[in-house]
Motif scaffolding. Structure first.
Motif, PDB file in Angstrom:
ATOM      1  N   UNK A  24       2.373  -2.518   4.437  1.00  0.00           N
ATOM      2  CA  UNK A  24       1.636  -3.784   4.471  1.00  0.00           C
ATOM      3  C   UNK A  24       1.728  -4.580   3.173  1.00  0.00           C
ATOM      4  N   UNK A  25       2.179  -3.935   2.080  1.00  0.00           N
ATOM      5  CA  UNK A  25       2.295  -4.654   0.809  1.00  0.00           C
ATOM      6  C   UNK A  25       3.390  -5.707   0.892  1.00  0.00           C
ATOM      7  N   UNK A  26       3.192  -6.795   0.172  1.00  0.00           N
ATOM      8  CA  UNK A  26       4.209  -7.845   0.129  1.00  0.00           C
ATOM      9  C   UNK A  26       5.454  -7.343  -0.595  1.00  0.00           C
ATOM     10  N   UNK A  27       5.243  -6.581  -1.669  1.00  0.00           N
ATOM     11  CA  UNK A  27       6.352  -6.020  -2.442  1.00  0.00           C
ATOM     12  C   UNK A  27       6.696  -4.650  -1.874  1.00  0.00           C
ATOM     13  N   UNK A  28       7.972  -4.424  -1.604  1.00  0.00           N
ATOM     14  CA  UNK A  28       8.400  -3.133  -1.066  1.00  0.00           C
ATOM     15  C   UNK A  28       8.284  -2.041  -2.109  1.00  0.00           C
ATOM     16  N   UNK A  29       7.966  -0.860  -1.618  1.00  0.00           N
ATOM     17  CA  UNK A  29       8.007   0.309  -2.486  1.00  0.00           C
ATOM     18  C   UNK A  29       9.445   0.793  -2.602  1.00  0.00           C
ATOM     19  N   UNK A  30       9.686   1.654  -3.567  1.00  0.00           N
ATOM     20  CA  UNK A  30      11.009   2.271  -3.660  1.00  0.00           C
ATOM     21  C   UNK A  30      11.175   3.258  -2.505  1.00  0.00           C
ATOM     22  N   UNK A  31      12.393   3.335  -1.988  1.00  0.00           N
ATOM     23  CA  UNK A  31      12.643   4.278  -0.909  1.00  0.00           C
ATOM     24  C   UNK A  31      11.951   3.911   0.387  1.00  0.00           C
ATOM     25  N   UNK A  80      -2.989  -0.821  -6.716  1.00  0.00           N
ATOM     26  CA  UNK A  80      -2.272  -1.754  -5.849  1.00  0.00           C
ATOM     27  C   UNK A  80      -0.760  -1.536  -5.901  1.00  0.00           C
ATOM     28  N   UNK A  81      -0.348  -0.478  -6.541  1.00  0.00           N
ATOM     29  CA  UNK A  81       1.078  -0.178  -6.640  1.00  0.00           C
ATOM     30  C   UNK A  81       1.560   0.444  -5.333  1.00  0.00           C
ATOM     31  N   UNK A  82       2.488  -0.196  -4.603  1.00  0.00           N
ATOM     32  CA  UNK A  82       2.943   0.376  -3.327  1.00  0.00           C
ATOM     33  C   UNK A  82       3.629   1.716  -3.495  1.00  0.00           C
ATOM     34  N   UNK A  83       4.210   1.975  -4.669  1.00  0.00           N
ATOM     35  CA  UNK A  83       4.882   3.258  -4.868  1.00  0.00           C
ATOM     36  C   UNK A  83       3.890   4.420  -4.914  1.00  0.00           C
ATOM     37  N   UNK A  84       2.696   4.151  -5.409  1.00  0.00           N
ATOM     38  CA  UNK A  84       1.669   5.199  -5.410  1.00  0.00           C
ATOM     39  C   UNK A  84       1.366   5.614  -3.980  1.00  0.00           C
ATOM     40  N   UNK A  85       1.185   4.639  -3.098  1.00  0.00           N
ATOM     41  CA  UNK A  85       0.838   4.959  -1.715  1.00  0.00           C
ATOM     42  C   UNK A  85       2.029   5.538  -0.965  1.00  0.00           C
ATOM     43  N   UNK A  86       3.234   5.090  -1.310  1.00  0.00           N
ATOM     44  CA  UNK A  86       4.410   5.661  -0.665  1.00  0.00           C
ATOM     45  C   UNK A  86       4.576   7.129  -1.010  1.00  0.00           C
TER      46      UNK A  86
END
Length: 1022
Positions: free
Chosen positions: A892-899, A862-868
């Protein structure tokens, strides 16, 4: 009275005056002073009558002989004070043949200054009252009674070698907390003892022993500061037990060197030190170490990091009054119980500049095999030598020599209780003999528990018992370079650069010319306005209403746009593209724009052009430290380490206190194998900013390369301590600050390289474009992928990794990653695999990148950085369908990924490729709101153009052109918009710039020519 018989050097003690004195019989008592040292009476003063003002002139001098060859040694001076006892002579009664005396008080003179090389000193020492003395109740407004004392030696007692190579060791035993519940203050009296061994000459050890601990029930915390006490028994005045100017001050648990200094230990220690039983000693024992002993002390620490500190208790023996010289022997004599051991890590004393360690240490049962395994110690101080201690039990200090104490008839008292005690320091041969006997014997000594079982000692573990101990040296075993020396060495390697003289034709002239150009354009617009509306204005005068003015404004704007004058005026304020082959910049370009263009060239792997931009920034402002650091990071990217080192040293020459410049100079020195210089740079950084976690970690990594394990451990320990201190101090604000920092933009190249197509190239270069409009660009161009919760760095190595990645020092990162993997607080985490994936994506090793991303996803899917990062991997490898799915999931994640900026740009590009223009417009609008730049506006302009929204498209493209008028794709779409709008002159100009900038997108170029043919204009060659 026993005299000191030796031919050593005399040390004189002179008591000159007494102040604020009083006696039991009137205000003018007759008193005398008795001086004692080393349990020997040095002499009595004359009987002096105290004046009504409470003063007395004693002028009493006595002496003892200092003889290190046999007699009073430097060690005696270190651990034993001179006692001055004041006695009142009472009026003689007729029936008594002898005078009666009454002891009033006792003063203590510490001889420690003699060990510092002084030959004389004066001091005023307080006269502490004995119990029941009138001195306990001072007169109203009176000061404490005191004595003026002078100490004199004809010559220094220490040789030059001893002054330079000797040392003074102080060991303070504060308390044992959370002792077993079976320890009760009733029943058989117990002597609670603690001991450790200190290396001396050769293989011989001296024991340092503490006895007579006081068992106290819980209920309140011990006060701080509280005085340290002399480890000497039978001091007459309670106040004389306190060592002058020596206090236990405590301190935060986190700053201790022991075992219970972590946040999770705080609650237990608070409870133990407030509510639970404890044994209090508060004793300080001293030991002088001559130069050979110092060498032996250091060698022992290197050979054996953990030193055993034993704890035990021995029952006291009750002796009938009048038989003080004999002990009542029982079957329990010499029996040890609750034999435990604490393991003290002495390695910090080998850290540069460290003189003191203090901490709490767990107590474990004493078991031979475990003690030997941990400490290499083959015998027990209490068990194997305990009989000798008890047989030689004497009153006096724990280190008292086996000399006879001389006490006058008036002072001698019968003792009703004698303890089975340890008498001070043994001679080295005695300890060694006992040690050999124990080691060679297969039969346990009396009182020796089986080596494999210690049920009483196990109670320490069950109760959570720990001792608080302080070990302090007068001089650090390993000297630390002084900050002044480090600064001097850095200055020698990199001389400071003098400031350049102010140039009158530089920026000031550029601004002046720019203002002149604005004035010229303003006059031209006014002339145009006068040509169109001059007669109307003259006719109406001041009666022109707002509607008329608005109509004139619209007509003027239309005329300027239709005639092409608006575009011409606008271009006069910019660098003309015609000059691009002659110069890369003009005075109108800011340094931030040049930085942006350099980043664009980096991402497109046009390193030659990137170098031109960086060098142009340096020519404009060679005094700007950041310009040199940016250029150095670029050189690291191209693996030109020599030039990178030159850049970082230039930056350091501009500010020799700049921490990042020092650290980067150190990193380059290691990469170029200039190890001595690297140490200087890192040490200077830690001196200038002792709280810098990265500086300490890099210093530790340097020591690892040098195979200096002790200093490596020191640096890593200090880094961890500083990181913990920061986390504790900023616990309430870290999360907010971290969310803000994660979006910051940075100065290093991102892990994605160029792919085919001009729009794709431009959008990848957009990482740089955002730098001029948003925040600092390191994290943006080189985003660091944290965990899903966006928590701050949890280890010293991960924080160092991020620093290195931001400056493109990728070749050094894998060494740090190896430490992160093995670090107790680190290990293979989602964040760890994300960093590994990022380093391999930089190398375009897509297979390894995918492997590490799979590991990261397994740990936190569920880590947005993994998908980014997955999206970037698929985008660069050409799998745009998978890239689009990953980007959409990330958004779509509530928490933004880095970059997130990259994700918006690339997702927008994929929507444009698949002709989903509405989605593309929405994404680019978000990007423009978050971080507007040339390429965000370009993407929005393209989407609007494809949706036939020409006005919005023109506005977006104009914004893009204002930020970067070297982008051929922007000119191409401006040409299309002007063609569709029927503006021939502007369409031709836009087309001309498109061709001069060499648009590479053949499909877009063909579309422009098709529209030109359709409308019949736009190509000047028609």
């Amino acid at each position: 009275m026993e005299q000191v018989l030796s031919t050593g050097r005399p040390v004189q003690i002179t008591v000159t005056d007494g102040y604020d004195l009083k006696g039991s019989k009137g205000d003018t008592p007759v008193t005398f002073i008795r001086a004692e040292f080393n349990q020997v009476v040095l002499g009595d003063s004359a009987k002096i009558t105290v004046s009504p003002e409470g003063t007395a002139k004693y002028n009493f001098t006595c002496s003892f002989e200092f003889n290190p060859e046999g007699g009073i040694t430097l060690d005696d001076l270190a651990r034993k004070p001179v006692f001055l006892t004041m006695t009142e002579v009472l009026p003689k009664e007729r029936k008594l043949k002898e005078e009666k005396t009454l002891i009033l008080g006792q003063a203590v003179v510490d001889l420690l200054p003699l060990l510092a090389g002084e030959t004389s000193f004066e001091t005023t020492v307080p006269l502490h009252p004995v119990q029941g003395s009138l001195l306990e109740t001072p007169r109203l407004g009176a000061k404490q009674c005191s004595l003026e004392v002078k100490v004199f030696a004809a010559e220094p007692l220490l040789t030059a070698a001893q002054m330079s190579g000797g040392n003074l060791l102080k060991v303070t035993l504060e308390a044992a907390y959370s002792v077993p519940e079976s320890f009760v203050p009733v029943g058989t009296l117990q002597n609670y003892m603690v001991g450790l061994q200190v290396p001396s000459l050769g293989e011989k050890d001296y024991p340092i022993l503490f006895k007579n601990g006081t068992l106290k029930l819980g209920g309140e915390r011990e006060p701080v500061p509280r005085p340290k006490k002399w480890p000497i028994a039978n001091i007459l005045a309670p106040g004389a037990n306190n060592i002058p100017d020596a206090f236990i001050v405590g301190g935060p648990y986190e700053e201790e060197e022991g075992e219970l200094n972590h946040p999770e230990d705080r609650e237990f220690r608070n409870q133990a030190e407030c509510m639970k039983k404890r044994i209090i000693w508060d004793l300080e024992s001293r030991c002088y170490l001559d130069p050979p002993a110092v060498v032996s002390f250091q060698k022992r620490i290197v050979d054996c990091r953990l030193w055993p500190v034993e704890i035990t208790r021995v029952p006291l023996v009750v002796v009938p009054k009048g038989k003080a010289g004999k002990f009542d022997k029982t079957e329990d004599e010499g029996q040890l119980s609750f034999h435990g051991v604490a393991y003290v890590n002495m390695v910090p004393l080998l850290y540069p500049g460290v003189k003191r360690i203090r901490g709490a240490f767990h107590v474990y049962p004493y078991l031979d095999t475990i003690v030997h395994e941990k400490t290499k110690c083959l015998f027990s101080l209490f068990r194997d030598t305990g009989h000798h201690f008890i047989q030689n039990n004497k009153i006096g200090g724990i280190h008292s020599p086996l000399s006879k104490q001389v006490v006058s008839k008036n002072l001698r008292e019968d003792k009703t209780v004698k303890e089975k005690d340890i008498d001070g320091r043994l001679r080295p041969g005695d300890v060694q003999a006992s040690s050999i006997k124990s080691q060679s014997s297969d039969t346990p000594l009396e009182g020796e528990p089986p080596v494999s079982h210690n049920p009483e000692g196990q109670q320490y573990v069950e109760a959570g018992t720990y001792i608080v101990l302080e070990i302090e040296l007068d001089k650090a075993l390993v000297p630390k370079r002084k900050p002044e020396e480090l600064a001097r060495r850095v200055k020698e390697m990199i001389p400071p650069r003098p400031p350049l003289p102010r140039r009158t034709g530089g920026a000031q002239k550029a601004v002046s010319d720019y203002h002149s150009q604005i004035k010229n354009i303003s006059r031209a617009i006014l002339d145009e306005y006068h040509r169109m509306f001059g007669k109307q204005v003259a006719k109406l005068g001041h009666d022109i209403d707002s509607e008329t003015l608005e109509e004139q404004k619209c007509q003027l704007s239309y005329e300027l746009n239709c005639s092409g004058k608006y575009f011409a005026f606008k271009e006069q304020l910019k660098t003309m593209p015609d000059d691009i082959q002659d110069t890369t910049s003009t005075i109108y370009k800011s340094n931030e724009q040049l930085r942006l263009f350099a980043f664009e060239a980096e991402v497109n792997e046009n390193f030659e052009m990137a170098a031109v931009y960086y060098e142009e920034r340096l020519v404009r402002d060679p005094q700007n430290l950041d310009h040199w650091l940016d250029y150095g990071a670029f050189c690291l990217l191209t693996e030109d380490n020599v030039k990178a080192q030159e850049c970082f040293r230039k930056a350091l020459s501009l500010n020799q206190s700049h921490i990042h410049s020092l650290l980067l100079c150190g990193v380059l020195a290691i990469l170029l194998e200039n190890y001595e210089q690297a140490e200087i740079f890192f040490q200077d950084a830690t001196c200038l900013e002792p709280t810098n976690v990265v500086a300490w970690t890099l210093l530790g990594l340097y020591y690892e390369i040098q195979n200096n394990d002790i200093r490596m451990e020191m640096a890593f320990h200090e880094a961890a301590k500083q990181l913990q201190a920061q986390a504790t101090k900023q616990k309430s604000t870290d999360s907010i600050q971290y969310v803000e920092e994660k979006g910051k933009i940075g100065s290093s190249l991102g892990p994605w390289g160029p792919t085919g197509g001009s729009s794709t190239i431009a959008i990848k270069a957009e990482a740089s474009a955002e730098a001029s409009k948003c925040q600092d660009s390191a994290d943006f161009l080189h985003p660091v992928y944290y965990g899903a919760s966006q928590t701050p760095p949890t280890t010293i190595f991960m924080e160092t990794i991020r620093f290195l990645m931001k400056v493109n020092a990728v070749q050094y990162v894998h060494r740090v990653l190896a430490h992160e993997l093995l670090y107790p607080q680190g290990g293979p985490s989602c964040e760890y695999y994300l960093v590994l994936a990022q380093t391999h994506l930089l190398k375009k090793d897509f297979a390894k990148t995918e492997e590490y991303l799979q590991q990261a996803a397994q740990m936190d899917h569920l880590n947005p950085n993994v998908w980014g990062l997955k999206g970037h991997l698929y985008f660069l490898s050409g799998n745009h369908a998978e890239a689009k799915a990953c980007y959409e999931r990330t958004v779509s994640f509530v928490v933004d990924a880095s970059g997130m900026h990259f994700i918006f740009l690339r997702l927008g590009l994929l929507y444009l490729e698949e002709k989903e223009y509405d989605k593309a417009k929405k994404i680019y609008l978000q990007a423009c709101k978050r971080s507007p730049s040339c390429l965000t506006w370009l993407g929005l302009g393209i989407a609007c153009y494809r949706l036939e929204e020409l006005t919005e498209a023109e506005h977006a493209l104009s914004e893009a052109n204002a930020l970067n008028n070297y982008n051929a794709e922007v000119w191409a779409y401006l040409a299309l918009v002007c063609l569709k709008a029927g503006r021939q002159l502007e369409a031709e100009q836009a087309y001309k710039y498109t061709m001069k900038l060499k648009l590479k997108d053949e499909a877009l170029l063909a579309e422009i020519r098709m529209v030109q043919e359709m409308v019949g204009f736009g190509n000047p060659s028609f």
